[in-house]
Write an enzyme that holds these catalytic residues in place. Structure first.
Site, mmCIF file in Angstrom:
data_model
loop_
_atom_site.group_PDB
_atom_site.id
_atom_site.type_symbol
_atom_site.label_atom_id
_atom_site.label_comp_id
_atom_site.label_asym_id
_atom_site.label_seq_id
_atom_site.Cartn_x
_atom_site.Cartn_y
_atom_site.Cartn_z
ATOM 1 N N SER A 676 0.804 -1.226 0.000
ATOM 2 C CA SER A 676 0.000 0.000 0.000
ATOM 3 C C SER A 676 0.841 1.283 0.000
ATOM 4 O O SER A 676 0.291 2.371 -0.048
ATOM 5 C CB SER A 676 -0.945 0.015 1.203
ATOM 6 N N LYS A 719 -6.086 3.600 9.067
ATOM 7 C CA LYS A 719 -5.190 4.558 8.414
ATOM 8 C C LYS A 719 -5.753 5.980 8.488
ATOM 9 O O LYS A 719 -5.005 6.944 8.699
ATOM 10 C CB LYS A 719 -4.972 4.151 6.956
#
Length: 776
Positions: A676, A719
């Site tokens: 990611s 996140k």
């Protein structure tokens, strides 16, 4: 210290000599031995077992203990009433005591592991064959050792292991067994063993001869009468007649009362006759008693009545857990379907999430809501199939597996059975426990689950199984296919605040017997503990810190004669010391080659800054920061994309010839992996090569392809929370993750601007300062 020298806790044994390869259980009651056992569980579950020279000595010192013993692996521990612990061990190696390190509070010794040389010369081969032959004859004549022992030894090639296993079967005095244990040289050990076996064989032949003569001279009725009278007389002399008769009658009453299944009843009646025939002092009588106790203690027909009240279940879940709305909704749906369909069968729920988020306590709440007994089995570190299915009775010290033990503990045939940490199982040469669980968790097969020890079908179809895991990638695919996954994500700071005020503080005060309002916490104090003294997805560490605060507050009240204390953020710093954690914050100015990425860890979300530096060189790409294989591949993909599309971003197309790139992810001591960070690295590379600054208030996440596509990622909620804590107000996410935004708390959504993209050009447009020629 060489590999053969080890430091282990020592337990002296009374009347028992354990050989390598021997599996046996024994009871530990002495306090020093229990402390040594607890220490062994902390050190790879290894313990050194040595026989005492005199069994009658209650508190032996080093002079009372033999020098040679066996290093054993602890297989199972069962705490019994009366401060006694039953231990199942497996012998591994002979070893000799070199020195005593300490004798209090338990024995700890340095030992030398004695690894014999298995020199398969002709003499050893000849002795091994002779030992096998004599032992086979002895087993056939003796009624003590089961015939399966011969079958188990036929294919064994290692002469040393063969000798040790045979010694575990043969009934010998302790001093003789110790002498054979101390015989390291294989040839001498085989010669001594052969002598012992020949001696026992001669005795067995004489007993057989006497039995044959009696059988030929007495007819069947006279024989039975004579033997019963003889047995009765012996029992009267020993004073055990009343005891064994009482035990047998008690077993019969229990069997009649329980209404066992046909197969189980036939089996226990057969074992009961064997007990009656052998008497109290037969070596097999204890084995038979243990087996009967296990079978008769199982809940063959006992059930609790389910009370599936959806409203009550919702109230219990809301009362015992804050947040977790998606998890609660799915469990309520699960119970509603069970109530309507009136069916026991249904999917096996698997609660997946970070440590400390309440997976185990949710399962307890479900058991409470449906009025079922709760039993938990931890699978962490289980690597032996016998842990699930049990050991066959041919092994010395065999016991049932954990499933049957759990059912006995549950005391009903329809409990809620929690299989905890199913992702932490492993396997070795003894089999894969995951394969055994396939049958347990399959409602088409588990109605006839067969434990190796019981050798009876036990019905598990009424059991409500729930499993927990921290991650899915380590669970075998066939096992995962049998379960329905429910994700239990980490808590936000706001949720942790409510959990602390509604549950944890009350619990800590009750545990320390403190009245309400004697010790109080301000809101700022709770948030300070959450944000600066813990870093976790769950609330375990938060609970420990709150308990520590309560203890320190109690101490201060007593020392300074205070009646009340209100804990503020200042007092938190005073009690817990300097702040342990500080969250990464957003940059205060735009910089070239520095991009704020977002990462998900086992402790929740965190920011992941990526720095790129360009230097004169020859096109070398250097990566630092302890990056995993997947992250390294992402960096190379980003580098290749920029090189292929350099002209689009006004970058010199020959940079790969005369420029070196260094990509660094700070906090180099912390391992990092995952795809990611691909868009983060690509943005940092473009910024460094083009000279364009990166906006300081932007963070991003997403996987990149060679063609510039942005692929979805996981952990968007965690996140986003990390970005919010760091003071970032714009988050760039993959287009396919737009659907996950509604899982983020509303309070966080309002503070963040989400930009969904599907191409890297869109990322660069929103992240870099100034206009960017995107091309097509």
């Amino acid at each position: 210290m060489t590999d053969n020298i080890k430091t282990l806790p020592l337990i002296p044994l009374r009347g028992i000599v354990i050989f390598p390869e021997m599996i046996i259980h024994f009871d530990v009651g002495r306090s020093k031995s229990i402390l040594a056992l607890e220490e062994a569980m902390l050190k790879e579950q290894k313990v050194f077992l040595v026989a005492q020279k005199e069994a009658k000595i209650e508190e032996p010192d080093r002079e009372d203990i033999n020098l040679v013993g066996t290093v054993c692996n602890i297989k199972q521990i069962l705490r019994l009433p009366g401060d006694t612990v039953r231990v199942l061990v497996e012998g591994e190696n002979r070893a000799k005591i070199i020195k005593y390190n300490k004798e209090e509070p338990y024995f700890e010794v340095d030992i030398e592991v004695l690894e014999e040389e298995n020199m398969e010369d002709k003499k050893i081969q000849a002795l091994t064959r002779k030992v096998k032959k004599v032992f086979s004859e002895y087993v056939r004549l003796s009624e003590i050792i089961p015939m399966e022992a011969i079958i188990n030894l036929e294919d064994m090639e290692n002469s040393g292991e063969l000798a040790d296993i045979i010694l575990s079967y043969v009934p010998l005095k302790q001093n003789k067994k110790q002498e054979l244990l101390e015989t390291y040289e294989l040839t001498k050990r085989l010669e001594k063993l052969l002598y012992v076996l020949n001696n026992e064989l001669e005795i067995a032949k004489i007993e057989n001869k006497i039995g044959t003569k009696v059988k030929n001279n007495i007819d069947k009725v006279q024989k039975e009468y004579y033997l019963k009278e003889q047995l009765k007389a012996i029992q009267e002399e020993l004073g055990e007649e009343d005891d064994i008769n009482k035990d047998i009658e008690a077993y019969k009453r229990k069997i009649t009362k329980m209404k066992l299944p046909k197969e189980a009843k036939e089996k226990v009646m057969y074992e009961l006759k064997k007990l009656e025939r052998n008497g109290n002092y037969s070596p097999e009588s204890n084995v038979v008693r243990t087996y009967l106790d296990w079978v008769l203690d199982l809940p063959w027909n006992k059930k609790t009545n389910d009370t599936i009240d959806i409203k009550k279940a919702r109230e219990i879940l809301d009362k015992e857990h804050y947040g977790l709305n998606e998890v609660k909704d799915r469990i309520i749906e699960y119970l509603a379907v069970k109530k309507v369909s009136n069916s026991i069968k249904g999917p096996i729920l698997c609660l997946v999430g970070p440590p400390g988020v309440g997976k185990t306590s949710i399962a307890k709440s479900v058991a409470h809501a449906v009025n079922r007994n709760f039993v938990r089995m931890s699978l962490g570190g289980v690597r032996d199939e016998a842990e699930i299915r049990g050991h066959r009775r041919t092994y010395v010290g065999a016991i049932p597996g954990r499933i049957i033990y759990g059912m006995k503990k549950a005391k009903s045939k329809n409990p809620l059975f929690l299989l905890d940490e199913i992702d932490k199982m492993s396997n070795d040469f003894r089999g894969d426990p995951a394969d055994a669980l396939l049958e347990v968790l399959d409602d088409e097969q588990n109605s006839t689950f067969r434990d190796h020890y019981l050798e009876l079908d036990f019905d598990l179809s009424n059991v409500l199984f729930i499993t927990t895991a921290n991650r899915l990638d380590t669970i075998p695919r066939p096992l995962l296919d049998r379960m329905e996954i429910i994700e239990v994500s980490g808590y936000t700071s706001e949720e942790k605040y409510h959990i602390a005020t509604n549950h944890l503080i009350k619990k800590a005060l009750e545990e320390h017997n403190i009245k309400d309002k004697t010790i109080t916490f301000s809101d700022s104090a709770i948030y300070t503990i959450i944000e600066n003294y813990t870093r976790e997805s769950g609330v375990r560490e938060l609970e420990r810190k709150i308990s520590a605060m309560v203890r320190k507050a109690i101490t201060e009240m007593l020392e300074k004669n205070k009646e009340k204390i209100n804990i503020t953020s200042t007092i938190v710093s005073k009690y817990l010391g300097p702040q342990i954690y500080t969250y990464d914050t957003a940059e205060k100015e735009d910089k070239i080659g520095v991009v704020k990425g977002l990462a998900w860890t086992g402790y929740g979300g965190d920011t992941l800054p990526v720095e790129v530096s360009v230097m004169e060189g020859n096109g070398k790409l250097q990566l630092t920061g302890q990056l995993g294989d997947v992250m390294v591949e992402s960096a190379k993909t980003a580098y290749s994309y920029v090189r292929a599309n350099a002209a689009l971003y006004h970058i010199d197309g020959s940079f790969y010839k005369d420029k070196d790139l260094h990509i660094h992810v700070p906090e180099g001591a912390v391992p990092k992996d995952g795809p990611s960070a691909g868009v983060t690295m690509a943005t940092a590379i473009v910024s460094a090569l083009s000279g364009k600054k990166v906006k300081h208030n932007v963070a991003m996440t997403g996987e990149i392809t060679l063609t510039g596509r942005v692929l979805p990622i996981g952990g968007l909620k965690e996140k986003s929370l990390a970005a919010y804590r760091a003071g970032i107000n714009t988050v760039i996410i993959p287009k396919e993750n737009e659907k996950d935004i509604n899982k983020i708390p509303k309070s966080v959504q309002k503070k963040l601007k989400f930009i969904a993209v599907d191409k890297i050009q869109q990322v660069l447009e929103n992240a870099l300062v100034g206009e960017m020629n995107n091309g097509n």
